[in-house]
Design a protein around this motif. Structure first.
Motif, PDB file in Angstrom:
ATOM      1  N   VAL B  92      29.275 -20.163   5.643  1.00 48.61           N
ATOM      2  CA  VAL B  92      28.329 -19.818   6.706  1.00 48.61           C
ATOM      3  C   VAL B  92      29.568 -19.589   7.966  1.00 48.61           C
ATOM      4  O   VAL B  92      30.461 -20.270   8.138  1.00 48.61           O
ATOM      5  N   PHE B  93      28.972 -18.576   8.661  1.00 49.47           N
ATOM      6  CA  PHE B  93      29.921 -17.781   9.760  1.00 49.47           C
ATOM      7  C   PHE B  93      29.482 -18.189  11.085  1.00 49.47           C
ATOM      8  O   PHE B  93      28.166 -18.554  11.086  1.00 49.47           O
ATOM      9  N   GLN B  94      30.411 -17.858  11.856  1.00 49.72           N
ATOM     10  CA  GLN B  94      30.079 -18.231  13.405  1.00 49.72           C
ATOM     11  C   GLN B  94      29.057 -17.446  13.933  1.00 49.72           C
ATOM     12  O   GLN B  94      27.970 -18.167  14.504  1.00 49.72           O
ATOM     13  N   HIS B  95      28.948 -16.270  13.280  1.00 44.24           N
ATOM     14  CA  HIS B  95      27.902 -15.272  14.018  1.00 44.24           C
ATOM     15  C   HIS B  95      26.785 -14.939  12.873  1.00 44.24           C
ATOM     16  O   HIS B  95      26.271 -13.996  13.022  1.00 44.24           O
ATOM     17  N   PHE B  96      26.601 -15.883  12.099  1.00 45.96           N
ATOM     18  CA  PHE B  96      25.501 -16.009  11.068  1.00 45.96           C
ATOM     19  C   PHE B  96      25.777 -14.670   9.905  1.00 45.96           C
ATOM     20  O   PHE B  96      25.514 -14.991   8.853  1.00 45.96           O
ATOM     21  N   ASN B  97      25.959 -13.626  10.442  1.00 47.54           N
ATOM     22  CA  ASN B  97      26.187 -12.279   9.777  1.00 47.54           C
ATOM     23  C   ASN B  97      25.232 -12.095   8.581  1.00 47.54           C
ATOM     24  O   ASN B  97      25.316 -11.708   7.399  1.00 47.54           O
ATOM     25  N   LEU B  98      23.789 -12.249   9.101  1.00 42.96           N
ATOM     26  CA  LEU B  98      22.861 -11.793   8.331  1.00 42.96           C
ATOM     27  C   LEU B  98      22.672 -10.600   8.112  1.00 42.96           C
ATOM     28  O   LEU B  98      23.394  -9.790   9.132  1.00 42.96           O
ATOM     29  N   TRP B  99      21.814  -9.752   7.281  1.00 38.55           N
ATOM     30  CA  TRP B  99      21.745  -8.309   7.183  1.00 38.55           C
ATOM     31  C   TRP B  99      20.626  -8.007   7.931  1.00 38.55           C
ATOM     32  O   TRP B  99      19.510  -8.296   7.519  1.00 38.55           O
ATOM     33  N   PRO B 100      20.756  -7.358   9.144  1.00 37.20           N
ATOM     34  CA  PRO B 100      19.765  -7.214  10.102  1.00 37.20           C
ATOM     35  C   PRO B 100      18.494  -6.424   9.500  1.00 37.20           C
ATOM     36  O   PRO B 100      17.245  -6.553  10.020  1.00 37.20           O
ATOM     37  N   HIS B 101      18.561  -5.430   8.420  1.00 41.50           N
ATOM     38  CA  HIS B 101      17.589  -4.668   7.940  1.00 41.50           C
ATOM     39  C   HIS B 101      16.835  -5.208   6.871  1.00 41.50           C
ATOM     40  O   HIS B 101      16.014  -4.657   6.532  1.00 41.50           O
ATOM     41  N   MET B 102      17.042  -6.529   6.638  1.00 38.84           N
ATOM     42  CA  MET B 102      16.248  -7.356   5.651  1.00 38.84           C
ATOM     43  C   MET B 102      15.762  -8.366   6.386  1.00 38.84           C
ATOM     44  O   MET B 102      16.158  -9.096   7.176  1.00 38.84           O
ATOM     45  N   THR B 103      14.256  -8.727   5.684  1.00 38.90           N
ATOM     46  CA  THR B 103      13.830  -9.942   6.380  1.00 38.90           C
ATOM     47  C   THR B 103      14.696 -11.337   5.970  1.00 38.90           C
ATOM     48  O   THR B 103      15.396 -11.137   5.009  1.00 38.90           O
ATOM     49  N   ALA B 104      14.337 -12.547   6.644  1.00 34.03           N
ATOM     50  CA  ALA B 104      14.815 -13.722   6.226  1.00 34.03           C
ATOM     51  C   ALA B 104      14.794 -13.842   4.638  1.00 34.03           C
ATOM     52  O   ALA B 104      15.672 -14.328   4.045  1.00 34.03           O
ATOM     53  N   LEU B 105      13.771 -13.626   4.187  1.00 36.65           N
ATOM     54  CA  LEU B 105      13.489 -14.077   2.728  1.00 36.65           C
ATOM     55  C   LEU B 105      14.328 -13.001   1.939  1.00 36.65           C
ATOM     56  O   LEU B 105      15.152 -13.643   1.015  1.00 36.65           O
ATOM     57  N   ARG B 106      14.518 -11.830   2.117  1.00 34.46           N
ATOM     58  CA  ARG B 106      15.386 -10.675   1.581  1.00 34.46           C
ATOM     59  C   ARG B 106      16.895 -10.871   1.508  1.00 34.46           C
ATOM     60  O   ARG B 106      17.656 -11.036   0.797  1.00 34.46           O
ATOM     61  N   ASN B 107      17.134 -11.597   3.107  1.00 30.92           N
ATOM     62  CA  ASN B 107      18.760 -12.034   3.053  1.00 30.92           C
ATOM     63  C   ASN B 107      18.974 -12.997   2.086  1.00 30.92           C
ATOM     64  O   ASN B 107      19.990 -13.076   1.442  1.00 30.92           O
TER      65      ASN B 107
END
Lengths: 223, 255
Positions: B92-107
């Motif tokens: 788990v990263f400080q800046h979350f690093n989620l993939w912005p073009h995917m929904t939460a579920l898709r992430n």
């Protein structure tokens, strides 16, 4: 201004416009595909390939389109490459635009935050999946505005094809001006056609941009 | 579970890690604290080899990560083997690093599809369960840009947990959050700890570290200066550098 002259030449202007749109769309699409391929290949850890592609991009960007077109059309036969004017025009546009497209896509890939790639790495995603699932979507989204911009520029670069006698809009307009001595009317007609084309392209571009960045829009505003 | 021995790492002229030893047992929660630039994040990133250490060894369940020692010579590990190890280590990263073009579920589902190779229905189901676990079942279809920092970080935790890792690394998970959003993330981490997850956490949340960690390791200038139960490190440390560091916290947080 004489509308009867315009009306008389309308069929040839329309056919010229058709040729313009054809050369622009096919040349642009080919250029985009080649540019994307170049941007991908440059990422491979193969230094000679990288140098070669860099050199290609620099040479194309560093020389006038007119020169490239001449070399292809007039110089081609010396290498056994005998092309019709229109085919040479389309290939020329493709070659010319591919260097710019390559740079747009390279910039797109460079704009993907490292953290997103690290996140993929940390879950054990393969480099290929990381490229296809994480880097590529983000890079393409970032590339849409400059792509639309380049396509607009390219639509007007097609006038250069008239020099190698591709019967596109500029060529027809020059013919009309020469045959009827109505320079102003001819240029007016040309301006209208280009303006129409650019307007359509920029509108479609805006729509494409809204669409690919829908995930950034306020919630509920999505179509 | 994690055994770090004599690890060194330099960035150009600067030696960030200067011979680090650290161990984390199964189900243990260890917090790494220390001033910025001390090397704590680098150490954490070496554990899943996001950062390549120069010498020493880091073993996960006995397996050396990043390198293969054969016949007295050290070679880089193959990409495939490294990936196999990484998918057992959540990060788990400080800046979350989620993939912005995917929904939460898709992430959350994406790694299950691409890395675990689960069929879509199963991946989606597991992703939903994970989002529910971090209290975000109702935000499954939201894109990261529509989530608060705390929610994004919880999605990121769900993404890591969905892979069913054997241990979790946290790199300053609350440092980028507004103060009032810190609590919800720490709450999720606390419940994870209570369930027996092995966790190595770089943090500045001293209160959380004091209450949840089994051990605190203090790192400064690339060396571990103190390592022990929270009570000892926080209140009885003999290291002047540790006391000095903690004093600035006391000063700032007393009002």
């Amino acid at each position: 201004m004489s509308f009867d002259v315009l009306l008389r030449y309308l069929p040839s202007l329309l056919s010229g416009f058709g040729v313009t749109v054809l050369c622009w769309s096919v040349g642009g699409a080919l250029g985009m595909a080649v540019g994307f391929a170049v941007a991908l290949l440059v990422r491979l850890p193969v230094p000679p390939l990288r140098w070669l592609l860099r050199a290609f991009v620099e040479i194309i960007r560093g020389t006038p389109f007119l020169l490239q077109l001449f070399l292809l059309y007039a110089g081609g036969p010396y290498l056994g490459l005998r092309l019709s004017a229109t085919v040479a025009g389309v290939l020329g546009l493709a070659l010319y635009s591919s260097a710019y497209f390559a740079e747009i896509f390279r910039g797109g890939f460079a704009s993907v935050p490292r953290g997103q790639i690290e996140a993929a790495t940390s879950v054990g995603m393969s480099p290929f999946d990381t490229l296809v699932r994480v880097s590529m979507p983000a890079a393409l989204i970032a590339a849409v505005p400059p792509i639309v911009n380049l396509l607009i520029i390219l639509s007007k670069e097609t006038v250069v094809l008239s020099i190698i006698t591709v019967p596109e809009l500029m060529y027809q307009v020059q013919t009309m001006a020469a045959e009827t001595f109505t320079a102003f009317d001819a240029i007016f007609a040309m301006a209208i056609f280009y303006w129409l084309l650019v307007e359509v392209v920029s509108r479609l571009g805006r729509r494409a941009e809204d669409r690919v960045t829908a995930y950034l829009a306020p919630e509920g505003a999505r179509a | 579970m994690i055994a770090v021995r004599g690890v060194r790492k330099r960035f150009g002229e600067h030696e960030v890690l200067r011979g680090v030893d650290l161990s984390v047992a199964r189900s243990e929660v260890v917090c790494l604290i220390g001033p910025s630039g001390s090397g704590k994040s680098t150490l954490l990133r070496c554990v899943n080899f996001l950062e390549a250490y120069d010498s020493g060894e880091i073993r996960i369940d006995g397996y050396l990560i990043g390198y293969e020692d054969t016949g007295g010579k050290r070679r880089s590990m193959s990409g495939r083997k490294l990936r196999d190890m990484r998918r057992e280590i959540g990060m788990v990263f400080q800046h979350f690093n989620l993939w912005p073009h995917m929904t939460a579920l898709r992430n959350v589902a994406e790694p299950l599809l691409r890395v675990r190779g689960l069929p879509t229905a199963e991946a989606t189901e597991r992703a939903r369960a994970m989002l529910a676990r971090v209290g975000l079942a109702d935000r499954a279809e939201a894109f990261p840009s529509h989530l608060s920092g705390g929610q994004q970080q919880r999605v990121a935790i769900a993404r890591a947990l969905a892979m069913q890792p054997r241990l979790m690394l946290f790199d300053e998970p609350t440092s980028a959050l507004d103060p009032e959003l810190v609590g919800e993330v720490l709450e999720v981490m606390r419940s994870l700890a209570a369930e027996g997850m092995t966790m190595l956490i770089v943090t500045h949340e001293m209160g959380f570290a004091a209450h949840v960690a089994d051990r605190i390791a203090f790192i400064d200038q690339g060396r571990i200066l103190d390592d022990g139960p929270p009570r000892e490190v926080f209140h009885e440390s003999r290291e002047p550098r540790v006391r000095e560091f903690l004093q600035t916290y006391h000063d700032r947080n007393s009002f």
